[in-house]
Write a protein that holds these residues in place. Structure first.
Motif, short mmCIF file in Angstrom:
data_model
loop_
_atom_site.label_atom_id
_atom_site.label_comp_id
_atom_site.label_asym_id
_atom_site.label_seq_id
_atom_site.Cartn_x
_atom_site.Cartn_y
_atom_site.Cartn_z
N SER A 1 0.85 -1.20 0.00
CA SER A 1 0.00 0.00 0.00
C SER A 1 0.88 1.24 0.00
O SER A 1 1.94 1.25 0.63
CB SER A 1 -0.89 0.02 1.25
N ASN A 2 0.40 2.26 -0.68
CA ASN A 2 1.10 3.55 -0.72
C ASN A 2 0.57 4.40 0.43
O ASN A 2 -0.59 4.82 0.41
CB ASN A 2 0.85 4.24 -2.07
N LEU A 3 1.40 4.64 1.43
CA LEU A 3 0.97 5.39 2.62
C LEU A 3 1.23 6.89 2.44
O LEU A 3 0.93 7.68 3.35
CB LEU A 3 1.71 4.88 3.85
N SER A 4 1.82 7.26 1.29
CA SER A 4 2.21 8.67 1.10
C SER A 4 1.14 9.41 0.31
O SER A 4 0.12 8.84 -0.08
CB SER A 4 3.54 8.73 0.36
N GLU A 5 1.46 10.68 0.01
CA GLU A 5 0.50 11.49 -0.77
C GLU A 5 0.97 11.66 -2.21
O GLU A 5 0.44 12.49 -2.95
CB GLU A 5 0.34 12.87 -0.09
N HIS A 6 1.96 10.84 -2.57
CA HIS A 6 2.50 10.97 -3.94
C HIS A 6 2.36 9.61 -4.65
O HIS A 6 2.32 8.57 -3.99
CB HIS A 6 3.99 11.35 -3.89
N VAL A 7 2.34 9.63 -5.95
CA VAL A 7 2.37 8.37 -6.70
C VAL A 7 3.73 7.71 -6.43
O VAL A 7 4.76 8.38 -6.46
CB VAL A 7 2.20 8.62 -8.21
N LYS A 8 3.74 6.42 -6.15
CA LYS A 8 5.01 5.73 -5.82
C LYS A 8 5.18 4.53 -6.73
O LYS A 8 4.48 3.53 -6.59
CB LYS A 8 5.03 5.31 -4.35
N PRO A 9 6.13 4.64 -7.68
CA PRO A 9 6.45 3.44 -8.48
C PRO A 9 7.21 2.44 -7.63
O PRO A 9 8.00 2.82 -6.76
CB PRO A 9 7.33 3.99 -9.60
N CYS A 10 6.96 1.18 -7.86
CA CYS A 10 7.70 0.15 -7.10
C CYS A 10 7.65 -1.18 -7.84
O CYS A 10 6.78 -1.42 -8.68
CB CYS A 10 7.09 -0.04 -5.71
N GLU A 11 8.65 -2.00 -7.55
CA GLU A 11 8.72 -3.36 -8.10
C GLU A 11 8.57 -4.35 -6.95
O GLU A 11 8.96 -4.05 -5.81
CB GLU A 11 10.07 -3.61 -8.79
N VAL A 12 8.04 -5.52 -7.27
CA VAL A 12 7.83 -6.53 -6.23
C VAL A 12 8.13 -7.91 -6.81
O VAL A 12 7.81 -8.19 -7.98
CB VAL A 12 6.39 -6.46 -5.68
N ALA A 13 8.78 -8.75 -6.00
CA ALA A 13 9.02 -10.14 -6.44
C ALA A 13 9.06 -11.06 -5.23
O ALA A 13 9.69 -10.73 -4.21
CB ALA A 13 10.33 -10.26 -7.21
N LEU A 14 8.36 -12.18 -5.34
CA LEU A 14 8.50 -13.28 -4.37
C LEU A 14 9.56 -14.19 -4.99
O LEU A 14 9.28 -14.93 -5.93
CB LEU A 14 7.16 -13.98 -4.18
N HIS A 15 10.77 -14.09 -4.46
CA HIS A 15 11.97 -14.67 -5.12
C HIS A 15 12.16 -16.14 -4.67
O HIS A 15 13.13 -16.47 -3.96
CB HIS A 15 13.17 -13.82 -4.70
N THR A 16 11.27 -17.00 -5.09
CA THR A 16 11.18 -18.36 -4.56
C THR A 16 12.27 -19.30 -5.07
O THR A 16 12.45 -19.45 -6.29
CB THR A 16 9.79 -18.95 -4.90
N TYR A 17 12.99 -19.90 -4.11
CA TYR A 17 14.03 -20.90 -4.40
C TYR A 17 13.40 -22.30 -4.26
O TYR A 17 12.86 -22.62 -3.19
CB TYR A 17 15.18 -20.81 -3.40
N PHE A 18 13.50 -23.11 -5.28
CA PHE A 18 12.96 -24.47 -5.25
C PHE A 18 14.07 -25.51 -5.18
O PHE A 18 15.12 -25.35 -5.83
CB PHE A 18 12.10 -24.73 -6.49
N THR A 19 13.81 -26.56 -4.40
CA THR A 19 14.71 -27.71 -4.36
C THR A 19 14.43 -28.60 -5.57
O THR A 19 13.27 -28.92 -5.85
CB THR A 19 14.46 -28.54 -3.07
N ILE A 20 15.50 -28.99 -6.29
CA ILE A 20 15.34 -29.97 -7.38
C ILE A 20 16.35 -31.09 -7.15
O ILE A 20 17.31 -30.93 -6.39
CB ILE A 20 15.56 -29.31 -8.76
N GLY A 21 16.11 -32.21 -7.82
CA GLY A 21 17.00 -33.36 -7.60
C GLY A 21 18.26 -33.27 -8.42
O GLY A 21 19.36 -33.59 -7.96
N ASP A 22 18.13 -32.78 -9.68
CA ASP A 22 19.28 -32.74 -10.60
C ASP A 22 18.96 -31.73 -11.69
O ASP A 22 18.01 -31.92 -12.47
CB ASP A 22 19.49 -34.13 -11.21
#
Ligand code: TA6
Length: 288
Positions: free
Chosen positions: A145-166
């Protein structure tokens, strides 16, 4: 602190707070459907393993550092309010501020077969609420959420690491029809039409919406399915040999047992948050 957390948010026989061997405060989930854990540092989802699985779904480096102010190499780092280096300030920490800040627990409950935990953080004029659902499936939902009084550009990523066998025996389906930016060659590439396989350092930002991504792991005989919501970017990463050697908090050979598939809105899909407005990004992770 631990006593108060357990009094307020602990759930008997399911969710307990404790001090990790590193000194960080963690929430530990153990139920009939799964085990998992998260740190208050970074709101960092660290472990998830459904019952019946021989290997965790989330990867954690054996060299990971668990220290206030430092990012954790594995699980799901939250990248916000920027992804990668900060364009306007090369000295700023990679992947933003929130993965190294201390979040607050604001809620916990049982919901069907899951334990649902709410975490929150206010920083840099943003309010973040992160809900993690530990059940037979893993759910993550981040609302900014933007808590300010200005437009706020932002980037977001859920940087998920997965376990694999090979790493030589996995393929990723669901992004075949989406074009991507190749961060290794620094070139935009058209949709490949083929599943992704790893044969070298891979660092791609796919730009488009896909209902489902499947990580097919023949050596572990499992398929991990991601169902993103409100995500227009997907990042796919494997550091491969040379980059693995350059990462101090990552084993030289660990590229063989991991890959990242990140649910995001970055680059051309960055958010432009109007004052008092919010946006959510979420992903459900399950075993096919
Ligand atoms: O998501 C892929 C990526 O942006 C890679 O370029 C690599 O830097 C990776 O994130 C890990 O970043 P970190 O700052 O956690 O080392």
């Amino acid at each position: 602190m631990i006593h108060q957390l357990n009094q307020k948010f602990g759930i008997a026989d399911a969710l307990q707070f404790s001090v990790h061997s590193s000194g960080l405060i963690q929430g530990v989930i153990k139920t009939s459907t799964c085990s998992g854990s998260f740190f208050l540092l970074g709101g960092h989802l660290a472990e998830y393993q459904p019952s019946g699985q021989s290997k965790p779904v989330l990867f954690m480096s054996r060299e990971a550092v668990f220290e206030v102010g430092k990012p954790i190499r594995g699980g799901v780092p939250i990248c916000f309010p920027w992804f990668g280096p900060k364009a306007s300030d090369p000295s700023a920490p990679a992947h933003g501020l929130v993965r190294t800040e201390l979040w607050q627990v604001t809620g916990s409950k049982r919901l069907n077969d899951a334990i649902v935990v709410d975490l929150s953080l206010n920083t840099a004029g943003f309010g973040l609420v992160y809900q993690i659902s530990f059940g037979s499936k893993l759910g993550m939902s981040l609302t900014v959420s933007n808590l300010s009084e200005h437009v706020k550009p932002c980037e977001v990523a859920l940087h998920t690491y997965f376990t694999i066998g090979d790493v030589s025996k996995v393929s990723i389906r669901g992004l075949e029809s989406i074009s991507y930016f190749d961060k290794i060659s620094q070139k935009s590439e058209p949709a490949s039409g083929n599943p992704i396989v790893f044969t070298a350092e891979t660092d791609r930002v796919y730009s488009g919406v896909t209902p489902q991504i499947a990580l097919e792991d023949s050596s572990l005989a499992r398929t991990i399915v991601l169902r993103p919501q409100n995500s227009k970017s997907t990042v796919v990463w494997n550091p491969w040999i040379e980059k693995s050697k350059r990462l101090a908090d990552f084993g030289d050979d660990e590229y063989l047992q991991m890959c990242c598939i990140e649910t995001a809105n970055v680059g051309q899909n960055q958010l432009e948050l109007q004052p008092a407005k919010s946006e959510s990004v979420a992903v459900e992770i399950s075993l096919a």
